[in-house]
Every structure is written in C-alpha cells, then in structure tokens.
Motif scaffolding. Structure first.
Motif, mmCIF file in Angstrom:
data_model
loop_
_atom_site.group_PDB
_atom_site.id
_atom_site.type_symbol
_atom_site.label_atom_id
_atom_site.label_comp_id
_atom_site.label_asym_id
_atom_site.label_seq_id
_atom_site.Cartn_x
_atom_site.Cartn_y
_atom_site.Cartn_z
ATOM 1 N N GLU A 160 0.822 -1.196 0.000
ATOM 2 C CA GLU A 160 0.000 0.000 0.000
ATOM 3 C C GLU A 160 0.865 1.258 0.000
ATOM 4 O O GLU A 160 0.577 2.237 -0.709
ATOM 5 N N ASP A 161 1.936 1.230 0.773
ATOM 6 C CA ASP A 161 2.849 2.378 0.813
ATOM 7 C C ASP A 161 3.496 2.598 -0.546
ATOM 8 O O ASP A 161 3.666 3.733 -0.995
ATOM 9 N N CYS A 162 3.849 1.502 -1.219
ATOM 10 C CA CYS A 162 4.459 1.596 -2.543
ATOM 11 C C CYS A 162 3.481 2.218 -3.532
ATOM 12 O O CYS A 162 3.856 3.082 -4.340
ATOM 13 N N LYS A 163 2.212 1.784 -3.464
ATOM 14 C CA LYS A 163 1.193 2.355 -4.352
ATOM 15 C C LYS A 163 1.044 3.857 -4.126
ATOM 16 O O LYS A 163 0.950 4.637 -5.078
ATOM 17 N N LYS A 164 0.989 4.255 -2.859
ATOM 18 C CA LYS A 164 0.792 5.666 -2.531
ATOM 19 C C LYS A 164 1.922 6.535 -3.084
ATOM 20 O O LYS A 164 1.730 7.706 -3.396
ATOM 21 N N ASN A 165 3.112 5.932 -3.186
ATOM 22 C CA ASN A 165 4.264 6.668 -3.693
ATOM 23 C C ASN A 165 4.449 6.497 -5.200
ATOM 24 O O ASN A 165 5.496 6.855 -5.748
ATOM 25 N N GLY A 166 3.430 5.950 -5.858
ATOM 26 C CA GLY A 166 3.463 5.835 -7.304
ATOM 27 C C GLY A 166 4.290 4.689 -7.839
ATOM 28 O O GLY A 166 4.607 4.648 -9.037
ATOM 29 N N GLY A 167 4.651 3.735 -6.972
ATOM 30 C CA GLY A 167 5.480 2.615 -7.410
ATOM 31 C C GLY A 167 4.669 1.438 -7.909
ATOM 32 O O GLY A 167 3.433 1.450 -7.903
ATOM 33 N N ASN A 168 5.378 0.412 -8.346
ATOM 34 C CA ASN A 168 4.778 -0.836 -8.814
ATOM 35 C C ASN A 168 5.022 -1.901 -7.745
ATOM 36 O O ASN A 168 6.112 -2.474 -7.684
#
Length: 232
Positions: free
Chosen positions: A142-150
């Motif tokens: 979820e943290d990765c998604k929030k930061n625009g990551g894959n």
C-alpha cells in the motif's frame, strides 16, 4: 565506500556440469486443484530415480501435508515431515537413513547444509511469493502504491527471487556435489517476469523433460556407488 579495497571471487562450483534445472512440462497452473496430484506424481518419480536423497520444499504447510500423506501410501522410503519433530532432529534422521526423503517449508529453504550424495535432488513446489494476506506485506504494498510505485515489480518479485535463490541453494554445497533442481511452476516459462527468476539462479543446464532428470539421477546414483566400491 569510496576508498574501499574490493575483491570478487568466482564461484567454486561448476554448475553447468554439477547441476540440472527442470521445469516439467504439462503441469497444471499452481492454483488449480490438480496441481497437488501432479506434485505427488513428480515427487514419486524423483524419489524412485534417486532412491530417496531428496528435499521436497513447499510454499505452504497445507501442500506439504497433502503430498506427505499421499507419498506415505505410495512409496516405502521413510518420509520425514517438518513439524513432526525439531528441525535438527529431522536432519539427523535424514542423514542417518540413506533412503529418507525430507519434506519442509520455510525452515528448510535456508540454513541447511547437506553435502555429497546425501542430497541429490531438490523439488520446489512453486515460486515463493509471500502470502498476500500478510499484514506487513499489505502495508508495504500500500505504501508503494501511494508513492506511485509498482508493488508487484518492486516488492513482491524481488522478495520471491531471494527466497527462491535460498531454496535452490540447498542443492549444491560443495565442489563435488551433483544434483537436480526441479521447480514445478509453469510461470517460469509463461510469465514476462520469468527471466528475472531464472536469471537469479546459477547457470545450470536446463530441461523440461522429467525423463532426462530421471536419467541424470540414476546415472548419478550409479557413479556414486562405483566410487564407494572403488574406495572400499
């Protein structure tokens, strides 16, 4: 470290000669119910060809227990299953019985050093992606998604690659070791990320033919038997 002295050493292992990697053909997809029976069938062929001397490594306790129960009814080799006693006790029993087969999950994917003809085959049931319902993993994704990551590419795949390398690393522990690594997951052939996993493994000769694996194991057993006779 800008001024550090560095040294890179080649591996002492000749994987191309010592090991064979097989992703068997015609397997069901990992999530399909038929996969459990396929694992039993492949395991039986490997155990017969190597006369035991196998680690069967699983990504879940349920799969391990199902395969263990089926093998108990179909083969005469001693079946040692993680959870029946301590890890060290299982290893001691395995080393004491030249026909034993050991089934394990995460505890046996790392920190286990079995050398020589005591281990000639390692089976891995599927790519070791972490369980998606793990709270810590969910938070990281979820943290990765929030930061625009894959999340899949930057967290799940690298994590699974490291775990697969650890499991595969149980096979060749010595310059004289010989053995087969069998990974029962079609995704190593069909998915775009397959090369990431294959590229992380040692440069073993590859095949998709279980018959070639059986011949390799039978020949290995014969060579080891001949060496023992010569020494005696």
């Amino acid at each position: 470290l800008e001024s550090a002295k560095t040294l890179m050493l080649d591996s002492p292992f000749d994987y191309a000669k010592q090991a064979l990697l097989c992703v068997p053909r015609y397997l069901p997809e990992p999530h399909q119910p038929a996969m459990r029976q396929a694992l039993v069938d492949v395991s039986m062929r490997l155990v017969k060809a190597s006369n035991g001397r196998c680690f069967l490594l699983f990504t879940s306790h349920a799969a391990m227990q199902d395969v263990a129960a089926a093998l108990q009814e179909k083969i005469t080799n001693p079946i040692l299953v993680q959870g029946s006693t301590s890890k060290q006790a299982l290893l001691t029993q395995y080393l004491a019985d030249p026909e034993a087969v050991l089934l394990g999950t995460g505890a046996f994917w790392e920190g286990v050093d079995v050398r020589g003809d005591d281990l000639v085959c390692v089976l891995i049931d599927k790519l070791p992606f972490a369980a998606p319902d793990d709270p810590l993993l969910q938070a990281r994704l979820e943290d990765c998604k929030k930061n625009g990551g894959n999340p899949f590419g930057s967290i799940q795949i690298p994590q699974a690659v490291i775990t697969l390398k650890q499991g595969a690393g149980r096979l060749i522990r010595d310059p004289e070791d010989v053995g087969v690594l069998v990974i029962c997951d079609n995704r190593l052939v069909t998915k775009p990320y397959a090369q990431t996993f294959l590229g992380s493994l040692p440069p073993m000769k590859r095949t998709r033919d279980l018959s070639e694996v059986e011949s390799f194991l039978v020949n290995t057993q014969q060579r080891q038997s001949d060496v023992k006779k010569t020494k005696s």
